[in-house]
Scaffold this motif. Sequence first.
Motif, PDB file in Angstrom:
ATOM      1  N   GLY A  16     -10.963   3.904  10.554  1.00 44.01           N
ATOM      2  CA  GLY A  16     -10.370   2.588  10.786  1.00 44.01           C
ATOM      3  C   GLY A  16      -9.133   2.307   9.960  1.00 44.01           C
ATOM      4  O   GLY A  16      -8.710   1.161   9.829  1.00 44.01           O
ATOM      5  N   ALA A  17      -8.527   3.349   9.414  1.00 45.45           N
ATOM      6  CA  ALA A  17      -7.348   3.185   8.556  1.00 45.45           C
ATOM      7  C   ALA A  17      -6.124   2.755   9.354  1.00 45.45           C
ATOM      8  O   ALA A  17      -5.989   3.078  10.534  1.00 45.45           O
ATOM      9  CB  ALA A  17      -7.044   4.484   7.822  1.00 45.45           C
ATOM     10  N   ASP A  18      -5.226   2.040   8.668  1.00 40.68           N
ATOM     11  CA  ASP A  18      -3.950   1.685   9.270  1.00 40.68           C
ATOM     12  C   ASP A  18      -2.796   2.434   8.596  1.00 40.68           C
ATOM     13  O   ASP A  18      -1.657   2.341   9.022  1.00 40.68           O
ATOM     14  CB  ASP A  18      -3.713   0.176   9.253  1.00 40.68           C
ATOM     15  N   GLN A  19      -3.125   3.191   7.532  1.00 40.72           N
ATOM     16  CA  GLN A  19      -2.136   4.014   6.849  1.00 40.72           C
ATOM     17  C   GLN A  19      -2.807   5.260   6.293  1.00 40.72           C
ATOM     18  O   GLN A  19      -4.004   5.263   6.016  1.00 40.72           O
ATOM     19  CB  GLN A  19      -1.490   3.261   5.681  1.00 40.72           C
ATOM     20  N   LEU A  20      -1.995   6.287   6.093  1.00 35.78           N
ATOM     21  CA  LEU A  20      -2.413   7.513   5.421  1.00 35.78           C
ATOM     22  C   LEU A  20      -1.471   7.674   4.238  1.00 35.78           C
ATOM     23  O   LEU A  20      -0.259   7.486   4.377  1.00 35.78           O
ATOM     24  CB  LEU A  20      -2.282   8.703   6.373  1.00 35.78           C
ATOM     25  N   GLU A  21      -2.018   7.978   3.081  1.00 33.33           N
ATOM     26  CA  GLU A  21      -1.182   8.147   1.897  1.00 33.33           C
ATOM     27  C   GLU A  21      -1.455   9.518   1.289  1.00 33.33           C
ATOM     28  O   GLU A  21      -2.610   9.942   1.199  1.00 33.33           O
ATOM     29  CB  GLU A  21      -1.495   7.048   0.884  1.00 33.33           C
ATOM     30  N   VAL A  22      -0.366  10.193   0.899  1.00 39.70           N
ATOM     31  CA  VAL A  22      -0.471  11.520   0.283  1.00 39.70           C
ATOM     32  C   VAL A  22       0.276  11.466  -1.045  1.00 39.70           C
ATOM     33  O   VAL A  22       1.462  11.135  -1.091  1.00 39.70           O
ATOM     34  CB  VAL A  22       0.124  12.624   1.191  1.00 39.70           C
ATOM     35  N   GLU A  23      -0.445  11.786  -2.136  1.00 38.67           N
ATOM     36  CA  GLU A  23       0.118  11.740  -3.483  1.00 38.67           C
ATOM     37  C   GLU A  23      -0.151  13.056  -4.198  1.00 38.67           C
ATOM     38  O   GLU A  23      -1.163  13.703  -3.945  1.00 38.67           O
ATOM     39  CB  GLU A  23      -0.524  10.615  -4.294  1.00 38.67           C
ATOM     40  N   TYR A  24       0.753  13.401  -5.104  1.00 42.38           N
ATOM     41  CA  TYR A  24       0.582  14.597  -5.927  1.00 42.38           C
ATOM     42  C   TYR A  24      -0.075  14.184  -7.240  1.00 42.38           C
ATOM     43  O   TYR A  24       0.342  13.221  -7.883  1.00 42.38           O
ATOM     44  CB  TYR A  24       1.951  15.231  -6.211  1.00 42.38           C
ATOM     45  N   LYS A  25      -1.126  14.920  -7.627  1.00 41.90           N
ATOM     46  CA  LYS A  25      -1.775  14.679  -8.917  1.00 41.90           C
ATOM     47  C   LYS A  25      -2.544  15.927  -9.316  1.00 41.90           C
ATOM     48  O   LYS A  25      -3.264  16.504  -8.496  1.00 41.90           O
ATOM     49  CB  LYS A  25      -2.739  13.490  -8.822  1.00 41.90           C
ATOM     50  N   ASP A  26      -2.395  16.333 -10.556  1.00 35.87           N
ATOM     51  CA  ASP A  26      -3.131  17.482 -11.097  1.00 35.87           C
ATOM     52  C   ASP A  26      -3.046  18.722 -10.206  1.00 35.87           C
ATOM     53  O   ASP A  26      -4.051  19.335  -9.863  1.00 35.87           O
ATOM     54  CB  ASP A  26      -4.604  17.112 -11.327  1.00 35.87           C
ATOM     55  N   ARG A  27      -1.818  19.053  -9.798  1.00 40.04           N
ATOM     56  CA  ARG A  27      -1.546  20.249  -8.996  1.00 40.04           C
ATOM     57  C   ARG A  27      -2.237  20.237  -7.632  1.00 40.04           C
ATOM     58  O   ARG A  27      -2.572  21.273  -7.078  1.00 40.04           O
ATOM     59  CB  ARG A  27      -1.910  21.507  -9.757  1.00 40.04           C
ATOM     60  N   ALA A  28      -2.431  19.030  -7.086  1.00 40.26           N
ATOM     61  CA  ALA A  28      -3.050  18.908  -5.761  1.00 40.26           C
ATOM     62  C   ALA A  28      -2.389  17.773  -4.988  1.00 40.26           C
ATOM     63  O   ALA A  28      -1.856  16.833  -5.577  1.00 40.26           O
ATOM     64  CB  ALA A  28      -4.543  18.632  -5.889  1.00 40.26           C
ATOM     65  N   GLU A  29      -2.417  17.896  -3.678  1.00 33.72           N
ATOM     66  CA  GLU A  29      -1.965  16.828  -2.792  1.00 33.72           C
ATOM     67  C   GLU A  29      -3.232  16.063  -2.397  1.00 33.72           C
ATOM     68  O   GLU A  29      -4.088  16.590  -1.689  1.00 33.72           O
ATOM     69  CB  GLU A  29      -1.282  17.389  -1.537  1.00 33.72           C
ATOM     70  N   ASP A  30      -3.375  14.848  -2.914  1.00 36.82           N
ATOM     71  CA  ASP A  30      -4.537  14.023  -2.617  1.00 36.82           C
ATOM     72  C   ASP A  30      -4.211  13.128  -1.435  1.00 36.82           C
ATOM     73  O   ASP A  30      -3.140  12.522  -1.380  1.00 36.82           O
ATOM     74  CB  ASP A  30      -4.932  13.179  -3.830  1.00 36.82           C
ATOM     75  N   VAL A  31      -5.148  13.021  -0.508  1.00 35.55           N
ATOM     76  CA  VAL A  31      -4.934  12.295   0.741  1.00 35.55           C
ATOM     77  C   VAL A  31      -5.917  11.134   0.812  1.00 35.55           C
ATOM     78  O   VAL A  31      -7.117  11.307   0.580  1.00 35.55           O
ATOM     79  CB  VAL A  31      -5.124  13.221   1.961  1.00 35.55           C
ATOM     80  N   PHE A  32      -5.380   9.944   1.154  1.00 35.13           N
ATOM     81  CA  PHE A  32      -6.179   8.728   1.213  1.00 35.13           C
ATOM     82  C   PHE A  32      -6.007   8.040   2.559  1.00 35.13           C
ATOM     83  O   PHE A  32      -4.894   7.910   3.054  1.00 35.13           O
ATOM     84  CB  PHE A  32      -5.749   7.740   0.123  1.00 35.13           C
ATOM     85  N   ALA A  33      -7.115   7.590   3.128  1.00 36.23           N
ATOM     86  CA  ALA A  33      -7.087   6.723   4.300  1.00 36.23           C
ATOM     87  C   ALA A  33      -7.018   5.302   3.752  1.00 36.23           C
ATOM     88  O   ALA A  33      -7.830   4.921   2.909  1.00 36.23           O
ATOM     89  CB  ALA A  33      -8.349   6.910   5.136  1.00 36.23           C
ATOM     90  N   MET A  34      -6.029   4.522   4.202  1.00 34.19           N
ATOM     91  CA  MET A  34      -5.797   3.178   3.669  1.00 34.19           C
ATOM     92  C   MET A  34      -6.058   2.120   4.746  1.00 34.19           C
ATOM     93  O   MET A  34      -5.647   2.288   5.888  1.00 34.19           O
ATOM     94  CB  MET A  34      -4.358   3.039   3.185  1.00 34.19           C
ATOM     95  N   LYS A  35      -6.731   1.058   4.352  1.00 37.00           N
ATOM     96  CA  LYS A  35      -6.939  -0.089   5.239  1.00 37.00           C
ATOM     97  C   LYS A  35      -6.757  -1.335   4.395  1.00 37.00           C
ATOM     98  O   LYS A  35      -7.463  -1.529   3.405  1.00 37.00           O
ATOM     99  CB  LYS A  35      -8.336  -0.062   5.850  1.00 37.00           C
ATOM    100  N   SER A  36      -5.770  -2.144   4.760  1.00 35.25           N
ATOM    101  CA  SER A  36      -5.481  -3.392   4.045  1.00 35.25           C
ATOM    102  C   SER A  36      -5.301  -3.167   2.546  1.00 35.25           C
ATOM    103  O   SER A  36      -5.796  -3.931   1.726  1.00 35.25           O
ATOM    104  CB  SER A  36      -6.587  -4.411   4.306  1.00 35.25           C
ATOM    105  N   GLY A  37      -4.641  -2.077   2.188  1.00 32.14           N
ATOM    106  CA  GLY A  37      -4.329  -1.799   0.791  1.00 32.14           C
ATOM    107  C   GLY A  37      -5.426  -1.124  -0.005  1.00 32.14           C
ATOM    108  O   GLY A  37      -5.256  -0.839  -1.182  1.00 32.14           O
ATOM    109  N   VAL A  38      -6.568  -0.862   0.601  1.00 28.86           N
ATOM    110  CA  VAL A  38      -7.677  -0.197  -0.078  1.00 28.86           C
ATOM    111  C   VAL A  38      -7.766   1.232   0.443  1.00 28.86           C
ATOM    112  O   VAL A  38      -7.733   1.464   1.649  1.00 28.86           O
ATOM    113  CB  VAL A  38      -9.012  -0.939   0.185  1.00 28.86           C
ATOM    114  N   GLY A  39      -7.873   2.195  -0.482  1.00 29.97           N
ATOM    115  CA  GLY A  39      -7.869   3.594  -0.090  1.00 29.97           C
ATOM    116  C   GLY A  39      -9.186   4.302  -0.321  1.00 29.97           C
ATOM    117  O   GLY A  39      -9.937   3.961  -1.233  1.00 29.97           O
ATOM    118  N   LEU A  40      -9.440   5.284   0.524  1.00 35.97           N
ATOM    119  CA  LEU A  40     -10.608   6.138   0.421  1.00 35.97           C
ATOM    120  C   LEU A  40     -10.116   7.579   0.484  1.00 35.97           C
ATOM    121  O   LEU A  40      -9.425   7.959   1.435  1.00 35.97           O
ATOM    122  CB  LEU A  40     -11.579   5.865   1.578  1.00 35.97           C
TER     123      LEU A  40
END
Length: 98
Positions: A16-40
């Motif tokens: 049910g996400a309205d956004q996908l976010e990809v961030e770099y941290k600790d030598r990994a690309e972490d991916v989050f499903a975002m809905k109304s500013g809250v990520g999983l």
Amino acid sequence: MGAILEQLLAKAIGLGADQLEVEYKDRAEDVFAMKSGVGLGIGSLRSSSREAKSLRNELYALAKKRQRAKIDEHTYELRARIFDNFGEDAFRIALRRL
């Protein structure tokens, strides 16, 4: 669009996400499903892996030109934005169902 990004989008949309976010941290690309500013967190790829490099290339291309994707019988418009996350490029992809 590549298979990795398509799989991540399908997972995010399924949640049910309205956004996908990809961030770099600790030598990994972490991916989050975002809905109304809250990520999983839905995935993490080792930055040196072929999959992570392919994903980054896809995201840079998407940031230059929006695309459409068909996921679970629905068409979505994808728009990516690059933002700074502690000196590293991070990506936020807006998912809009057409």
